[in-house]
Write a protein that holds these residues in place. Structure first.
Motif, PDB file in Angstrom:
ATOM      1  N   GLN A  58     -86.662 -79.631  -3.324  1.00 57.56           N
ATOM      2  CA  GLN A  58     -85.814 -78.852  -4.302  1.00 57.56           C
ATOM      3  C   GLN A  58     -84.902 -80.012  -5.256  1.00 57.56           C
ATOM      4  OE1 GLN A  58     -84.035 -75.564  -2.587  1.00 57.56           O
ATOM      5  NE2 GLN A  58     -85.435 -74.317  -3.885  1.00 57.56           N
ATOM      6  N   LYS A  59     -84.868 -80.094  -6.581  1.00 59.52           N
ATOM      7  CA  LYS A  59     -84.083 -80.809  -7.254  1.00 59.52           C
ATOM      8  C   LYS A  59     -82.725 -80.462  -7.510  1.00 59.52           C
ATOM      9  CE  LYS A  59     -87.800 -83.413  -7.774  1.00 59.52           C
ATOM     10  NZ  LYS A  59     -88.360 -84.256  -6.650  1.00 59.52           N
ATOM     11  N   VAL A  60     -82.445 -79.383  -7.817  1.00 61.00           N
ATOM     12  CA  VAL A  60     -81.234 -78.817  -7.798  1.00 61.00           C
ATOM     13  C   VAL A  60     -80.199 -79.230  -6.562  1.00 61.00           C
ATOM     14  CG1 VAL A  60     -79.835 -76.606  -8.126  1.00 61.00           C
ATOM     15  CG2 VAL A  60     -81.986 -76.734  -9.140  1.00 61.00           C
ATOM     16  N   LYS A  61     -78.961 -79.920  -6.984  1.00 60.34           N
ATOM     17  CA  LYS A  61     -78.213 -80.421  -6.104  1.00 60.34           C
ATOM     18  C   LYS A  61     -77.374 -79.309  -5.565  1.00 60.34           C
ATOM     19  CE  LYS A  61     -74.335 -83.674  -5.829  1.00 60.34           C
ATOM     20  NZ  LYS A  61     -73.371 -84.476  -6.574  1.00 60.34           N
ATOM     21  N   ALA A  62     -77.186 -79.419  -4.028  1.00 59.94           N
ATOM     22  CA  ALA A  62     -76.190 -78.560  -3.480  1.00 59.94           C
ATOM     23  C   ALA A  62     -74.997 -79.080  -3.411  1.00 59.94           C
ATOM     24  CB  ALA A  62     -76.573 -78.283  -2.092  1.00 59.94           C
ATOM     25  N   VAL A  63     -73.874 -78.318  -3.749  1.00 62.05           N
ATOM     26  CA  VAL A  63     -72.505 -78.635  -3.891  1.00 62.05           C
ATOM     27  C   VAL A  63     -71.521 -77.944  -2.800  1.00 62.05           C
ATOM     28  CG1 VAL A  63     -72.496 -79.841  -6.191  1.00 62.05           C
ATOM     29  CG2 VAL A  63     -72.128 -77.402  -5.778  1.00 62.05           C
ATOM     30  N   GLY A  64     -70.353 -78.309  -2.649  1.00 58.56           N
ATOM     31  CA  GLY A  64     -69.389 -77.737  -1.658  1.00 58.56           C
ATOM     32  C   GLY A  64     -68.236 -77.611  -2.396  1.00 58.56           C
ATOM     33  N   GLY A  65     -67.300 -76.940  -1.755  1.00 54.97           N
ATOM     34  CA  GLY A  65     -65.900 -76.659  -2.229  1.00 54.97           C
ATOM     35  C   GLY A  65     -65.265 -77.820  -2.907  1.00 54.97           C
ATOM     36  N   GLN A  69     -63.868 -78.508  -6.758  1.00 54.98           N
ATOM     37  CA  GLN A  69     -62.399 -78.488  -6.834  1.00 54.98           C
ATOM     38  C   GLN A  69     -62.093 -79.844  -7.674  1.00 54.98           C
ATOM     39  OE1 GLN A  69     -60.075 -76.303  -5.501  1.00 54.98           O
ATOM     40  NE2 GLN A  69     -58.943 -77.434  -7.227  1.00 54.98           N
ATOM     41  N   LYS A  70     -62.869 -80.863  -7.604  1.00 55.56           N
ATOM     42  CA  LYS A  70     -63.040 -82.251  -8.336  1.00 55.56           C
ATOM     43  C   LYS A  70     -63.035 -81.622  -9.791  1.00 55.56           C
ATOM     44  CE  LYS A  70     -64.101 -85.598  -4.928  1.00 55.56           C
ATOM     45  NZ  LYS A  70     -65.188 -86.502  -4.343  1.00 55.56           N
ATOM     46  N   PHE A  71     -64.049 -80.620 -10.064  1.00 61.26           N
ATOM     47  CA  PHE A  71     -64.460 -80.520 -11.540  1.00 61.26           C
ATOM     48  C   PHE A  71     -63.374 -79.842 -11.998  1.00 61.26           C
ATOM     49  CE2 PHE A  71     -66.069 -77.820 -14.808  1.00 61.26           C
ATOM     50  CZ  PHE A  71     -66.894 -78.631 -15.374  1.00 61.26           C
ATOM     51  N   ILE A  72     -62.824 -78.787 -11.276  1.00 68.25           N
ATOM     52  CA  ILE A  72     -61.839 -77.987 -11.648  1.00 68.25           C
ATOM     53  C   ILE A  72     -60.269 -78.901 -11.949  1.00 68.25           C
ATOM     54  CG2 ILE A  72     -59.969 -76.240 -10.780  1.00 68.25           C
ATOM     55  CD1 ILE A  72     -62.475 -74.976  -9.286  1.00 68.25           C
ATOM     56  N   ASP A  73     -60.188 -79.790 -11.250  1.00 67.51           N
ATOM     57  CA  ASP A  73     -59.059 -80.775 -11.511  1.00 67.51           C
ATOM     58  C   ASP A  73     -59.278 -81.695 -12.606  1.00 67.51           C
ATOM     59  OD1 ASP A  73     -57.949 -79.400  -9.309  1.00 67.51           O
ATOM     60  OD2 ASP A  73     -58.344 -81.106  -7.720  1.00 67.51           O
ATOM     61  N   LYS A 120     -81.349 -81.020 -22.253  1.00 65.92           N
ATOM     62  CA  LYS A 120     -80.160 -81.713 -22.170  1.00 65.92           C
ATOM     63  C   LYS A 120     -78.827 -80.701 -22.134  1.00 65.92           C
ATOM     64  CE  LYS A 120     -81.925 -85.890 -24.289  1.00 65.92           C
ATOM     65  NZ  LYS A 120     -82.711 -86.097 -23.159  1.00 65.92           N
ATOM     66  N   GLY A 121     -78.843 -79.654 -21.214  1.00 67.25           N
ATOM     67  CA  GLY A 121     -78.145 -78.836 -21.065  1.00 67.25           C
ATOM     68  C   GLY A 121     -77.005 -79.150 -19.858  1.00 67.25           C
ATOM     69  N   PRO A 122     -76.206 -78.303 -19.369  1.00 65.96           N
ATOM     70  CA  PRO A 122     -75.328 -78.488 -18.219  1.00 65.96           C
ATOM     71  C   PRO A 122     -76.036 -78.768 -16.882  1.00 65.96           C
ATOM     72  CG  PRO A 122     -75.541 -76.117 -18.603  1.00 65.96           C
ATOM     73  CD  PRO A 122     -76.256 -76.862 -19.854  1.00 65.96           C
ATOM     74  N   THR A 123     -75.663 -79.442 -16.100  1.00 69.76           N
ATOM     75  CA  THR A 123     -76.191 -79.937 -14.594  1.00 69.76           C
ATOM     76  C   THR A 123     -76.085 -78.625 -13.852  1.00 69.76           C
ATOM     77  OG1 THR A 123     -75.200 -82.017 -14.769  1.00 69.76           O
ATOM     78  CG2 THR A 123     -75.357 -81.112 -12.660  1.00 69.76           C
ATOM     79  N   VAL A 124     -77.360 -78.334 -13.282  1.00 63.74           N
ATOM     80  CA  VAL A 124     -77.447 -77.074 -12.523  1.00 63.74           C
ATOM     81  C   VAL A 124     -76.984 -77.495 -11.103  1.00 63.74           C
ATOM     82  CG1 VAL A 124     -79.003 -75.234 -11.946  1.00 63.74           C
ATOM     83  CG2 VAL A 124     -78.973 -76.195 -14.279  1.00 63.74           C
ATOM     84  N   VAL A 125     -76.534 -76.672 -10.306  1.00 67.17           N
ATOM     85  CA  VAL A 125     -75.872 -77.019  -9.051  1.00 67.17           C
ATOM     86  C   VAL A 125     -76.077 -75.606  -8.333  1.00 67.17           C
ATOM     87  CG1 VAL A 125     -74.752 -78.991  -9.398  1.00 67.17           C
ATOM     88  CG2 VAL A 125     -73.444 -76.840  -9.168  1.00 67.17           C
ATOM     89  N   ALA A 131     -71.769 -72.050   3.926  1.00 71.69           N
ATOM     90  CA  ALA A 131     -71.578 -73.549   4.362  1.00 71.69           C
ATOM     91  C   ALA A 131     -70.199 -73.932   3.733  1.00 71.69           C
ATOM     92  CB  ALA A 131     -72.658 -74.446   3.851  1.00 71.69           C
ATOM     93  N   SER A 132     -69.785 -73.660   2.942  1.00 71.70           N
ATOM     94  CA  SER A 132     -68.283 -73.981   2.482  1.00 71.70           C
ATOM     95  C   SER A 132     -67.687 -72.864   1.630  1.00 71.70           C
ATOM     96  CB  SER A 132     -68.769 -75.237   1.489  1.00 71.70           C
ATOM     97  OG  SER A 132     -67.429 -75.633   0.933  1.00 71.70           O
ATOM     98  N   GLN A 133     -66.508 -72.911   1.713  1.00 71.98           N
ATOM     99  CA  GLN A 133     -65.612 -71.979   0.806  1.00 71.98           C
ATOM    100  C   GLN A 133     -65.358 -72.252  -0.473  1.00 71.98           C
ATOM    101  OE1 GLN A 133     -61.796 -70.901   2.561  1.00 71.98           O
ATOM    102  NE2 GLN A 133     -61.441 -69.175   1.310  1.00 71.98           N
TER     103      GLN A 133
END
Length: 193
Positions: A58-65, A69-73, A120-125, A131-133
């Protein structure tokens, strides 16, 4: 049955307790209500996570908490479409992990990602809630749950059926650039602190 549905929508607190027909309810940290370890795992056999099983397919990237949080910050300059899912959820399996025939490359989320990248829309994750809260600003009560995080600290929740890929694509592309009323992640975090 009709009176039951009327009762749910008459009392919003009750309606929130029941997930939509295209979703599964989750409890703390994304566990399914009353989920137990499979007999296969109890016998000592290796049980692979969804990420291990589909890695590379799959090409959609898996992200964690920490990533969210970095995005939110404020560490990101681009928008992100996040799909919260759980590998035990049947709806998620056929939206995030594979199509109805078990093909990981043709999972609806993968097809959506291809279309959104071409536009050229948003990054899909994707975010595995087992796995993560998720960061505390998100109250994931059902999966799949799709949230558009916008650069600048606002977000919007997709409230329709995610199996309607055209509506989801329109939401992701329109809301990422439009001026729809959205909540600020900082404001939500401040209210929950």
């Amino acid at each position: 049955m009709r009176s039951f549905a009327v009762a749910l929508f008459s009392f919003p607190a009750l309606a929130a307790a029941y997930p939509p027909s295209w979703a599964c309810a989750v409890t703390q940290w994304g566990q399914a209500p009353a989920v137990t370890m499979s007999a296969h795992a109890k016998e000592g056999h290796e049980v692979k996570s969804a990420q291990q099983y589909f890695r590379g397919a799959q090409k959609v990237k898996a992200v964690g908490g920490d990533d969210l949080q970095k995005f939110i910050d404020g560490d990101s300059k681009e928008s992100m479409l996040v799909t919260f899912y759980a590998p035990w959820c049947g709806h998620c399996k056929h939206f995030v992990l594979s199509d109805g025939h078990g093909n990981a490359e043709k999972a609806p989320l993968e097809l959506l990602n291809k279309d959104i990248r071409a536009a050229k829309g948003p990054t899909v994750v994707k975010f595995d809630v087992t796995a993560s809260q998720p960061p505390s600003v998100f109250q994931v009560q059902f999966v799949p749950m799709i949230v558009l995080l916008k650069a600048g600290g606002s977000y919007e929740v997709f409230k329709a059926n995610p199996n309607d890929l055209e509506s989801l694509k329109t939401f992701a592309l329109g809301a990422a650039t439009g001026s729809n009323a959205t909540a600020s992640l900082a404001q939500v975090g401040a209210h929950r602190a």
